[in-house]
Scaffold this motif. Structure first.
Motif, PDB file in Angstrom:
ATOM      1  N   THR A   1       6.958   8.705  10.398  1.00  0.00           N
ATOM      2  CA  THR A   1       6.331   7.923  10.933  1.00  0.00           C
ATOM      3  C   THR A   1       5.263   7.130  10.721  1.00  0.00           C
ATOM      4  OG1 THR A   1       8.315   8.057  13.226  1.00  0.00           O
ATOM      5  CG2 THR A   1       5.564   7.166  13.508  1.00  0.00           C
ATOM      6  N   PRO A   2       4.417   6.711  10.766  1.00  0.00           N
ATOM      7  CA  PRO A   2       2.671   6.244  10.155  1.00  0.00           C
ATOM      8  C   PRO A   2       1.707   6.855  11.629  1.00  0.00           C
ATOM      9  CG  PRO A   2       3.749   4.239  10.465  1.00  0.00           C
ATOM     10  CD  PRO A   2       5.019   5.172  11.067  1.00  0.00           C
TER      11      PRO A   2
ATOM     12  N   VAL B   1      -7.820  -2.984   2.005  1.00  0.00           N
ATOM     13  CA  VAL B   1      -8.198  -3.803   2.891  1.00  0.00           C
ATOM     14  C   VAL B   1      -9.920  -4.117   2.999  1.00  0.00           C
ATOM     15  CG1 VAL B   1      -9.269  -4.181   5.435  1.00  0.00           C
ATOM     16  CG2 VAL B   1      -6.763  -3.742   5.559  1.00  0.00           C
ATOM     17  N   GLU B   2     -10.897  -3.037   2.184  1.00  0.00           N
ATOM     18  CA  GLU B   2     -12.164  -3.297   1.789  1.00  0.00           C
ATOM     19  C   GLU B   2     -12.203  -4.192   1.004  1.00  0.00           C
ATOM     20  OE1 GLU B   2     -13.177   0.266   2.340  1.00  0.00           O
ATOM     21  OE2 GLU B   2     -13.710   0.219   4.689  1.00  0.00           O
ATOM     22  N   SER B   3     -11.424  -4.186   0.215  1.00  0.00           N
ATOM     23  CA  SER B   3     -10.959  -4.300  -1.131  1.00  0.00           C
ATOM     24  C   SER B   3     -11.254  -5.988  -1.086  1.00  0.00           C
ATOM     25  CB  SER B   3     -10.505  -4.197  -2.185  1.00  0.00           C
ATOM     26  OG  SER B   3     -10.238  -4.569  -3.533  1.00  0.00           O
TER      27      SER B   3
ATOM     28  N   VAL C   1      -2.636   5.889   5.290  1.00  0.00           N
ATOM     29  CA  VAL C   1      -4.045   5.340   5.965  1.00  0.00           C
ATOM     30  C   VAL C   1      -5.256   4.430   5.160  1.00  0.00           C
ATOM     31  CG1 VAL C   1      -5.611   4.836   7.886  1.00  0.00           C
ATOM     32  CG2 VAL C   1      -3.429   5.682   7.710  1.00  0.00           C
ATOM     33  N   GLY C   2      -5.298   5.851   4.568  1.00  0.00           N
ATOM     34  CA  GLY C   2      -7.252   5.953   3.178  1.00  0.00           C
ATOM     35  C   GLY C   2      -6.431   4.852   2.063  1.00  0.00           C
TER      36      GLY C   2
ATOM     37  N   PHE D   1       0.784  -1.247   0.185  1.00  0.00           N
ATOM     38  CA  PHE D   1      -0.139  -0.297   0.079  1.00  0.00           C
ATOM     39  C   PHE D   1       0.706   1.609   0.011  1.00  0.00           C
ATOM     40  CE2 PHE D   1       0.631  -0.913   4.532  1.00  0.00           C
ATOM     41  CZ  PHE D   1       0.722  -0.022   4.888  1.00  0.00           C
ATOM     42  N   ALA D   2      -0.043   2.354  -0.707  1.00  0.00           N
ATOM     43  CA  ALA D   2       0.631   3.388  -0.123  1.00  0.00           C
ATOM     44  C   ALA D   2       1.409   4.077   0.450  1.00  0.00           C
ATOM     45  CB  ALA D   2       0.185   4.693  -1.286  1.00  0.00           C
ATOM     46  N   HIS D   3       2.666   4.151   1.151  1.00  0.00           N
ATOM     47  CA  HIS D   3       3.649   4.741   1.912  1.00  0.00           C
ATOM     48  C   HIS D   3       3.001   5.527   3.100  1.00  0.00           C
ATOM     49  CE1 HIS D   3       6.353   5.676   4.612  1.00  0.00           C
ATOM     50  NE2 HIS D   3       6.782   6.614   4.277  1.00  0.00           N
ATOM     51  N   ASN D   4       2.289   4.914   3.927  1.00  0.00           N
ATOM     52  CA  ASN D   4       1.794   5.737   5.154  1.00  0.00           C
ATOM     53  C   ASN D   4       0.775   6.174   5.410  1.00  0.00           C
ATOM     54  OD1 ASN D   4       4.086   5.543   6.659  1.00  0.00           O
ATOM     55  ND2 ASN D   4       4.633   7.696   6.585  1.00  0.00           N
TER      56      ASN D   4
END
Length: 384
Positions: free
Chosen positions: A180-181, A153-155, A146-147, A141-144
């Motif tokens: 930091t994420p 995750v939903e997919s 969350v969207g 997933f794209a760096h940091n």
């Protein structure tokens, strides 16, 4: 000796043509802006002396003599793991020979066939290698972002089998960017979607949370499935541990091949980690304050010199200025080294091609004068 096979010779020639050929460096006495010895513990005389005192009369073996499942599980292991669990506020700890071994062992053994691993696109190579050795499917997933992670995750949950577990892995401090994420948001996402969160704390161990880690600093210990902590960076020693539940520890002892099939750490290595934590407990406030003062000073100097925009945003000890092109970044590093500063270029394929960089590691023992000088030199090199 036998010649190298032609295919391997061709790969070396390709690496040379890309100006990305790696060589083992020689030791230098330049001013350190490169090592992971953030708190100066690797050069602490008290740790060396107290380690020998701890070993005297208890375990004088030079080596572990075998794997942990055979003869190598000496008494130092149980003492260290008990301490680590309490100190890092975990149910239990399992010590591995290195962070690489811990990540490879965990990710090759824990996610099962039919499971999914979602990893940050800038995750450490040891995690990628462990995932590749396992049987689960994996996606970045794209760096940091969350969207982006939530969408994935939903997919996946809409398309996967009901019994498919999703493991999400990130770092608390990224080794090549120092950023930091949003760990609070990631914990919330995992709780809402019943995912398992794993956090690599390699570059946060001993620095955040009063000598613990970033998860402890944020109070998220109960919401994280597993943490990796390492002792070869800020703790100044060697080795690593996975923090988690007793059941996870039992599972790893039975299935993590990098634990099962390797000779254990020597008594000296394990004792050194115990002593390093002991010494950090005594000098922690001093070295932590000095490190974070240096980080703040570094960032202020960058602003004064007008070069802040060249750096990746970071509040950790790692600060990177992106200089695309292996030739250019190596040239700047060489000039800084000629002026007495140990600053290393980070080349592709360690980082993505076009995002080559200079990586500055700050330490509690760096002086403000050293920081000012290296940044002034850097500014001169960055100017057209």
């Amino acid at each position: 000796m036998e010649k190298l096979p032609p295919k391997l010779e061709n790969k070396l020639r390709e690496r040379l043509a890309q100006d990305a050929f790696r060589r083992l460096p020689s030791y230098t006495d330049r001013i350190d802006f490169s090592s992971n010895d953030y708190l100066g513990l690797a050069q602490n005389d008290d740790i060396a002396k107290l380690t020998l005192e701890l070993l005297h009369g208890t375990n004088n073996f030079n080596g572990a003599t075998g794997s942990r499942l055979l003869t190598g599980n000496h008494t130092g292991y149980s003492e260290l793991e008990t301490f680590l669990a309490v100190h890092h506020r975990a149910e239990t700890a399992l010590v591995f020979n290195s962070g690489y071994d811990a990540n490879v062992g965990f990710f090759s053994a824990v996610p099962q066939r039919g499971d999914i691993v979602l990893y940050d696109e800038l995750i450490h190579a040891s995690i990628r290698d462990g995932i590749q050795m396992g049987h689960a499917k994996s996606y970045k997933f794209a760096h940091n972002d969350v969207g982006d992670l939530k969408r994935r995750v939903e997919s996946i949950q809409a398309q996967s089998a009901k019994d498919a577990d999703i493991y999400i892995v990130t770092e608390s401090v990224f080794s090549m960017d120092g950023d930091t994420p949003d760990l609070f948001a990631m914990v919330k996402l995992c709780e809402e979607h019943s995912c398992y969160l794993i956090i690599d704390e390699a570059h946060a161990t001993g620095i955040f949370g009063e000598g613990r880690d970033m998860v402890c600093a944020l109070g998220l210990e109960e919401q994280v499935f597993a943490r990796l902590i390492t002792f070869g960076k800020a703790m100044g020693c060697h080795g690593a541990a996975i923090l988690g539940s007793e059941a996870l520890k039992d599972y790893l002892v039975n299935f993590a091949r990098s634990l099962i099939y390797t000779t254990a750490l020597s008594p000296h290595s394990v004792a050194a980690v115990q002593v390093a934590y002991q010494v950090l407990g005594q000098i922690g406030p001093t070295v932590h304050n000095q490190l974070f003062e240096n980080i703040g000073f570094f960032k202020e100097e960058c602003k004064k010199l007008g070069i802040s925009d060249s750096f990746v945003e970071s509040n950790s000890a790692i600060h990177c200025v992106v200089v695309p092109g292996s030739g250019r970044v190596k040239q700047i590093a060489a000039h800084l080294q000629e002026e007495g500063f140990e600053v290393k270029p980070i080349l592709s394929p360690t980082v993505k091609e076009g995002s080559e960089r200079l990586r500055f590691c700050l330490h509690a023992f760096n002086t403000t004068e050293e920081i000012s000088r290296v940044l002034l030199s850097l500014k001169k090199e960055l100017q057209p």
